[in-house]
Design a protein around this motif. Structure first.
Motif, short mmCIF file in Angstrom:
data_model
loop_
_atom_site.label_atom_id
_atom_site.label_comp_id
_atom_site.label_asym_id
_atom_site.label_seq_id
_atom_site.Cartn_x
_atom_site.Cartn_y
_atom_site.Cartn_z
N ASP A 126 3.07 2.83 1.75
CA ASP A 126 2.15 2.13 0.43
C ASP A 126 1.35 3.18 0.24
OD1 ASP A 126 3.35 -0.28 1.27
OD2 ASP A 126 1.67 -1.21 2.58
N ASP A 127 0.94 3.99 0.86
CA ASP A 127 0.11 5.07 0.46
C ASP A 127 0.79 6.09 -0.26
OD1 ASP A 127 -2.24 4.06 1.97
OD2 ASP A 127 -1.98 5.51 3.58
N ASP A 130 1.15 4.52 -3.68
CA ASP A 130 -0.23 4.70 -4.51
C ASP A 130 -0.24 5.92 -5.13
OD1 ASP A 130 -0.93 1.85 -4.23
OD2 ASP A 130 -2.37 2.21 -2.44
N TRP A 189 -11.22 -2.61 -0.56
CA TRP A 189 -9.85 -2.06 -0.19
C TRP A 189 -10.04 -1.49 1.06
CZ3 TRP A 189 -5.42 -3.32 -1.85
CH2 TRP A 189 -4.42 -2.43 -1.58
N ARG A 193 -7.03 -3.25 3.89
CA ARG A 193 -6.57 -2.05 4.65
C ARG A 193 -6.30 -2.37 6.10
NH1 ARG A 193 -4.23 2.66 2.39
NH2 ARG A 193 -4.79 3.53 4.12
N GLU A 237 -9.45 -9.00 -0.86
CA GLU A 237 -8.83 -8.49 -1.95
C GLU A 237 -9.21 -9.35 -3.11
OE1 GLU A 237 -4.50 -7.03 -3.73
OE2 GLU A 237 -4.60 -8.16 -1.88
N VAL A 301 -9.57 1.04 -10.08
CA VAL A 301 -8.71 0.24 -8.74
C VAL A 301 -7.60 1.56 -8.34
CG1 VAL A 301 -7.29 -1.47 -7.79
CG2 VAL A 301 -9.45 -2.12 -9.01
N ARG A 305 -7.48 3.43 -4.91
CA ARG A 305 -6.53 3.22 -4.13
C ARG A 305 -5.95 4.64 -3.88
NH1 ARG A 305 -2.90 -1.94 -5.26
NH2 ARG A 305 -1.69 -1.00 -3.70
N ARG A 306 -5.73 5.63 -4.88
CA ARG A 306 -5.19 6.68 -4.80
C ARG A 306 -5.98 7.66 -3.70
NH1 ARG A 306 -4.34 10.51 -9.80
NH2 ARG A 306 -6.39 9.87 -10.24
#
Length: 532
Positions: A126-127, A130, A189, A193, A237, A301, A305-306
């Motif tokens: 997922d990372d 992103d 976030w 996670r 979320e 966002v 997230r990055r």
């Protein structure tokens, strides 16, 4: 000649430039469409009140309106196609580097028989996603929005300067709201996670122990705890989504605020009739620009997230090769030794008393002992996968990083790639004749011929455990590394077949330092045994 990675990187840069041009064209067409439509309608209304209505040429502005409408649609499609193509091209290069870093990370090397924690691996995937798409979702839209706002503010300063006061005030409100979203979004976030990771680990543990948990009547409770973590993650979320909707609501009012301000400032400045056409063009251009601003929350966002993704990836690779580059490892080894080698578990815990370790080329060393005694851990330690121990050689001391570059570690559970047999042998430079020799030596040649030869496609489930183990031993046969470590090389093989293949392999590797672990192979001629 540039290598493939460099060519892919250059191709991705070209695609990003094309995507930026398409996005800029879409924004420009949208602004011109809104402004020209307002100017056209105003001009038609004013002409209808006078004799000019008989001579007014509406064909050209009407054609321009249609041109800008078609141009905006075409440019948006172009932006989507080239932008996603660029992002996917970046993945080809970026993911190779990231997965190489992950594979070299201490958290993976120090794992036991398994490669890694599956919950953390899913998090890592997922990372990567992103990180890959942040440029498409945040960087490109933010750059174009900033350029559009700068142009609109300059035009407003020239046409209706008083309108800058309410517009600047509203932009300040949006900036404050975006900053607040960034702060609350980071917390929401991170909580999302953490809860999802915890829920996945709890649910995975429950699934792995489903029978005893059901027998004890605790299955439902464990599942409820795991699913409760997912529900709380959804709530966190949801908090983030509500914060996004607040910013989007404020951004949607930017167009009306700017348009009314421009009209009011122009009217206050004495503009009437035809003089209002240019302010009308500017006012409705602000409407089109505000449409792009409504994606501000997604940009914020995507950015946070990055950052979270990069922090997660950094944790995977935080101790990877940060020190100076190791000395060039030797191409040949005659000895490796340590007078007091402290065995360690994968987590660094000492195991037993220090032992005198003396490994010599031409005299393989067999590690024996009960299952779970630490044979695999010792092999990983010798290979430099765990710990920072130093072994002495005739060329000088070899640190863990040096030994990783010098060794070929052959685990007992062979990983088979969904690829050709040739690719699975990990020896792309070797001629076909040598590849077939290796397959003959491990008694796998006939099976590979039946599967389509070296270019036949294989997967993990196409081979039995014994066939996969023999393919793994063929990799060791083809390796040129001076230090070869074999973890349970005869597991999944018949006793007689295992001894035959092992004998051929040890003869092949007689000029190397070879260490193997086994609880099923006794002493062999010309070998030394270390009982753990």
């Amino acid at each position: 000649m540039r290598d493939a990675a460099t060519e892919r990187s250059a191709g991705a840069r070209r695609l990003w430039r094309q995507a930026a041009l398409f996005a800029a064209a879409a924004l420009l067409c949208g602004v011109l469409l809104g402004g020209l439509s307002a100017w056209f309608l105003g001009s038609v209304a004013l002409a209808g009140l006078t004799a000019a209505a008989y001579s007014f040429n509406f064909h050209i502005p009407a054609a321009l309106v249609r041109l800008f409408a078609v141009g905006r649609t075409a440019a948006r499609y172009g932006e989507r196609l080239t932008g996603h193509h660029a992002a996917l091209s970046d993945q080809t290069t970026r993911r190779v580097a990231l997965f190489r870093a992950m594979a070299a990370a201490p958290a993976v090397r120090s794992a036991g028989w398994q490669l890694a924690d599956q919950a953390r691996l899913a998090d890592y995937l997922d990372d990567v996603e992103d990180l890959d798409f942040a440029r498409l979702r945040a960087d490109l839209p933010a750059l174009l929005l900033a350029a559009g706002l700068a142009a609109a503010l300059v035009a407003t300063a020239c046409i209706a300067p008083l309108a800058l006061i309410p517009i600047a005030a509203w932009l300040a409100v949006l900036a404050v709201a975006a900053r607040r979203l960034a702060r609350t979004g980071v917390r929401a976030w991170e909580q999302t996670r953490a809860l999802r990771r915890d829920g996945a680990q709890r649910f995975g543990a429950a699934m792995a122990a489903v029978v005893p948990l059901q027998a004890e009547g605790r299955w439902a409770g464990h599942c409820a705890e795991a699913l409760g973590r997912f529900s709380r993650a959804d709530e966190a979320e949801r908090t983030l989504r509500l914060s996004q909707s607040a910013l989007d609501a404020l951004a949607s009012l930017l167009g009306p605020v700017a348009a009314v301000s421009v009209f009011a400032a122009a009217w206050h400045g004495g503009a009437r009739a035809e003089a209002l056409l240019v302010p009308a063009f500017l006012a409705f251009s602000w409407f089109a620009l505000a449409e792009a601003a409504q994606g501000a929350s997604r940009m914020v966002v995507a950015t946070l997230r990055r950052r979270a993704a990069q922090a997660g990836i950094d944790r995977w690779t935080e101790t990877r090769a940060r020190s100076a580059a190791p000395a060039r490892p030797p191409a040949r080894l005659a000895t490796l030794h340590s007078a007091a080698w402290q065995r360690r578990a994968p987590n660094g815990r000492p195991l037993g008393s220090p032992l005198a370790l003396a490994l010599r080329a031409g005299r393989p060393t067999i590690l024996t002992g009960a299952s779970g005694i630490g044979k695999t851990s010792l092999l990983k330690q010798i290979a430099g996968w765990t710990g920072q121990d130093v072994l002495e050689s005739e060329a000088g001391p070899l640190a863990a990083a040096d030994r990783r570059a010098t060794s070929m570690f052959c685990p007992h559970d062979a990983a088979i790639l969904a690829d050709t047999v040739r690719a699975n042998l990990f020896a792309p430079a070797r001629p076909d004749e040598e590849l077939w020799q290796a397959l003959e030596a491990v008694e796998l040649a006939e099976r590979i011929r039946a599967a389509g030869g070296l270019d036949g496609w294989i997967t993990q489930d196409m081979l039995s455990l014994g066939e996969a183990q023999r393919l793994n031993l063929a990799r060791a046969w083809l390796s040129a590394k001076p230090l070869v470590l074999l973890d349970e090389p005869t597991e999944h093989l018949r006793a007689d077949q295992g001894l035959r293949i092992l004998g051929r392999l040890l003869e092949r590797l007689q000029d190397r330092v070879v260490v193997l672990s086994s609880h099923g192979v006794g002493a062999l001629p010309g070998t030394e045994t270390i009982r753990l």
